[in-house]
Design a protein around this motif. Structure first.
Motif, PDB file in Angstrom:
ATOM      1  N   ASP A   1      -5.424   5.373  12.776  1.00  0.00           N
ATOM      2  CA  ASP A   1      -6.672   4.753  12.332  1.00  0.00           C
ATOM      3  C   ASP A   1      -6.511   4.079  10.978  1.00  0.00           C
ATOM      4  O   ASP A   1      -7.029   2.978  10.754  1.00  0.00           O
ATOM      5  CB  ASP A   1      -7.793   5.790  12.269  1.00  0.00           C
ATOM      6  N   HIS A   2      -5.811   4.736  10.070  1.00  0.00           N
ATOM      7  CA  HIS A   2      -5.656   4.154   8.732  1.00  0.00           C
ATOM      8  C   HIS A   2      -4.817   2.878   8.780  1.00  0.00           C
ATOM      9  O   HIS A   2      -5.185   1.860   8.174  1.00  0.00           O
ATOM     10  CB  HIS A   2      -5.026   5.159   7.771  1.00  0.00           C
TER      11      HIS A   2
ATOM     12  N   THR B   1       0.857  -1.183   0.000  1.00  0.00           N
ATOM     13  CA  THR B   1       0.000   0.000   0.000  1.00  0.00           C
ATOM     14  C   THR B   1       0.893   1.232   0.000  1.00  0.00           C
ATOM     15  O   THR B   1       1.857   1.313   0.766  1.00  0.00           O
ATOM     16  CB  THR B   1      -0.933   0.020   1.214  1.00  0.00           C
TER      17      THR B   1
ATOM     18  N   SER C   1      -8.577   3.775  -2.329  1.00  0.00           N
ATOM     19  CA  SER C   1      -8.161   3.710  -0.935  1.00  0.00           C
ATOM     20  C   SER C   1      -7.852   2.270  -0.551  1.00  0.00           C
ATOM     21  O   SER C   1      -8.639   1.357  -0.849  1.00  0.00           O
ATOM     22  CB  SER C   1      -9.261   4.257  -0.027  1.00  0.00           C
ATOM     23  N   SER C   2      -6.747   2.073   0.111  1.00  0.00           N
ATOM     24  CA  SER C   2      -6.344   0.721   0.504  1.00  0.00           C
ATOM     25  C   SER C   2      -7.311   0.093   1.494  1.00  0.00           C
ATOM     26  O   SER C   2      -7.316  -1.131   1.671  1.00  0.00           O
ATOM     27  CB  SER C   2      -4.940   0.740   1.112  1.00  0.00           C
ATOM     28  N   THR C   3      -8.145   0.910   2.137  1.00  0.00           N
ATOM     29  CA  THR C   3      -9.098   0.374   3.114  1.00  0.00           C
ATOM     30  C   THR C   3     -10.525   0.316   2.575  1.00  0.00           C
ATOM     31  O   THR C   3     -11.435  -0.095   3.301  1.00  0.00           O
ATOM     32  CB  THR C   3      -9.074   1.204   4.412  1.00  0.00           C
TER      33      THR C   3
ATOM     34  N   THR D   1      -1.501   7.554   9.604  1.00  0.00           N
ATOM     35  CA  THR D   1      -2.249   7.789  10.833  1.00  0.00           C
ATOM     36  C   THR D   1      -2.580   6.460  11.516  1.00  0.00           C
ATOM     37  O   THR D   1      -2.644   5.407  10.874  1.00  0.00           O
ATOM     38  CB  THR D   1      -3.561   8.543  10.564  1.00  0.00           C
TER      39      THR D   1
ATOM     40  N   TRP E   1      -0.280  12.864  10.967  1.00  0.00           N
ATOM     41  CA  TRP E   1       0.251  11.933  11.955  1.00  0.00           C
ATOM     42  C   TRP E   1       1.321  12.611  12.798  1.00  0.00           C
ATOM     43  O   TRP E   1       1.925  13.606  12.412  1.00  0.00           O
ATOM     44  CB  TRP E   1       0.821  10.691  11.272  1.00  0.00           C
TER      45      TRP E   1
ATOM     46  N   ASP F   1      -6.736   0.065  10.249  1.00  0.00           N
ATOM     47  CA  ASP F   1      -7.684  -0.513   9.300  1.00  0.00           C
ATOM     48  C   ASP F   1      -6.966  -1.332   8.219  1.00  0.00           C
ATOM     49  O   ASP F   1      -7.478  -2.360   7.766  1.00  0.00           O
ATOM     50  CB  ASP F   1      -8.522   0.591   8.655  1.00  0.00           C
ATOM     51  N   GLU F   2      -5.791  -0.882   7.808  1.00  0.00           N
ATOM     52  CA  GLU F   2      -5.005  -1.658   6.847  1.00  0.00           C
ATOM     53  C   GLU F   2      -4.583  -2.999   7.444  1.00  0.00           C
ATOM     54  O   GLU F   2      -4.632  -4.041   6.766  1.00  0.00           O
ATOM     55  CB  GLU F   2      -3.763  -0.886   6.410  1.00  0.00           C
TER      56      GLU F   2
ATOM     57  N   SER G   1       1.334   3.629   3.334  1.00  0.00           N
ATOM     58  CA  SER G   1       0.528   4.686   2.725  1.00  0.00           C
ATOM     59  C   SER G   1       0.261   5.775   3.753  1.00  0.00           C
ATOM     60  O   SER G   1       1.197   6.360   4.292  1.00  0.00           O
ATOM     61  CB  SER G   1      -0.770   4.100   2.148  1.00  0.00           C
ATOM     62  N   ASN G   2      -0.981   6.073   4.044  1.00  0.00           N
ATOM     63  CA  ASN G   2      -1.338   7.047   5.073  1.00  0.00           C
ATOM     64  C   ASN G   2      -0.859   6.529   6.438  1.00  0.00           C
ATOM     65  O   ASN G   2      -1.155   5.398   6.813  1.00  0.00           O
ATOM     66  CB  ASN G   2      -2.866   7.225   5.062  1.00  0.00           C
TER      67      ASN G   2
END
Length: 245
Positions: A163-164, A80, A133-135, A161, A202, A167-168, A158-159
């Motif tokens: 939370d991201h 990602t 989006s990867s999620t 943060t 982040w 979720d990944e 990737s992102n």
């Protein structure tokens, strides 16, 4: 080395002793951390290319990835975060050398010039690009279909943060095969001075390492491979090389 000892086994034992020594050397750890911190204002990780594509990583991490890929020999590498595509090309070229494996790269925004350069690259024959989006549920489902029945290795970059990345991990860690890895990059953000990247969402307390800690607390089937971090010393993924038992 004893006369009847296998030279390859002897070399591996020697490396293991070296790594154990590094684990017990806090001064070396401090110096490595200080070096990495001092390298950041110089945008050190932006200075490299692999087969013509910008590779925005520290060379030490990429050498560690080479060792992992050789040992695991995954059928599919899921990454990602694409950026300029240098790491995709790097992993694809290792697959090419091994004569085995393919890479799927996921990014929410694949810039037209990057897509054109990646698709024109000779290693593109081992690469699949997925834009989204990867999620996102449809993206995750697409990758799940690609990973079905395969030995899978995952790279999350990737992102950054909490939370991201959480979720990944929920979406892609289950795809990782036993004995393979989920590598989470930029966990080092937690160890850097607060406010170092004021234009990013982040920071200390909200980054890949905090997500990894939460994930590991609920997933004992994954462990941090501390040998890798000790071996390479300079890494943007401290605590982020996760091996599935």
């Amino acid at each position: 080395m004893h006369e009847d000892q296998d030279p390859e086994a002897a070399f591996r034992e020697s490396v293991a002793r070296n790594v154990d020594g590094l684990k017990q050397d806090p001064s070396m750890r401090r110096q490595s951390d200080e070096w990495l911190l001092n390298s950041l204002p110089h945008r050190y990780s932006y200075n490299f290319r692999w087969m013509g594509r910008p590779l925005i990583q520290y060379p030490q991490d990429m050498l560690a990835m080479q060792e992992i890929l050789w040992d695991v020999r995954p059928d599919l590498i899921v990454e990602t975060g694409i950026a300029h595509g240098g790491s995709l090309v790097y992993y694809a070229s290792l697959c090419e050398l091994m004569g085995h494996g393919e890479v799927v790269g996921i990014d929410i925004d694949i810039r037209a010039h990057n897509r054109a350069a990646i698709e024109a690259h000779p290693m593109f024959r081992r690469i699949t690009l997925v834009e989204g989006s990867s999620t996102a549920a449809d993206v995750v489902a697409q990758v799940q279909r690609m990973a079905a029945g395969k030995k899978v290795l995952v790279v999350l970059d990737s992102n950054h943060t909490h939370d991201h990345v959480r979720d990944e991990l929920a979406a892609y860690a289950p795809l990782v095969s036993p004995g393979s890895y989920c590598v989470v990059f930029d966990t080092v953000i937690e160890d850097l001075p607060r406010g170092l990247y004021p234009d990013r969402p982040w920071d200390v307390g909200n980054n890949p390492k905090t997500a990894v800690r939460e994930f590991l607390a609920a997933h004992p089937e994954f462990v941090v491979d501390t040998d890798i971090e000790a071996k390479i010393q300079i890494t943007v993924a401290p605590g982020g090389y996760l091996r599935r038992l």
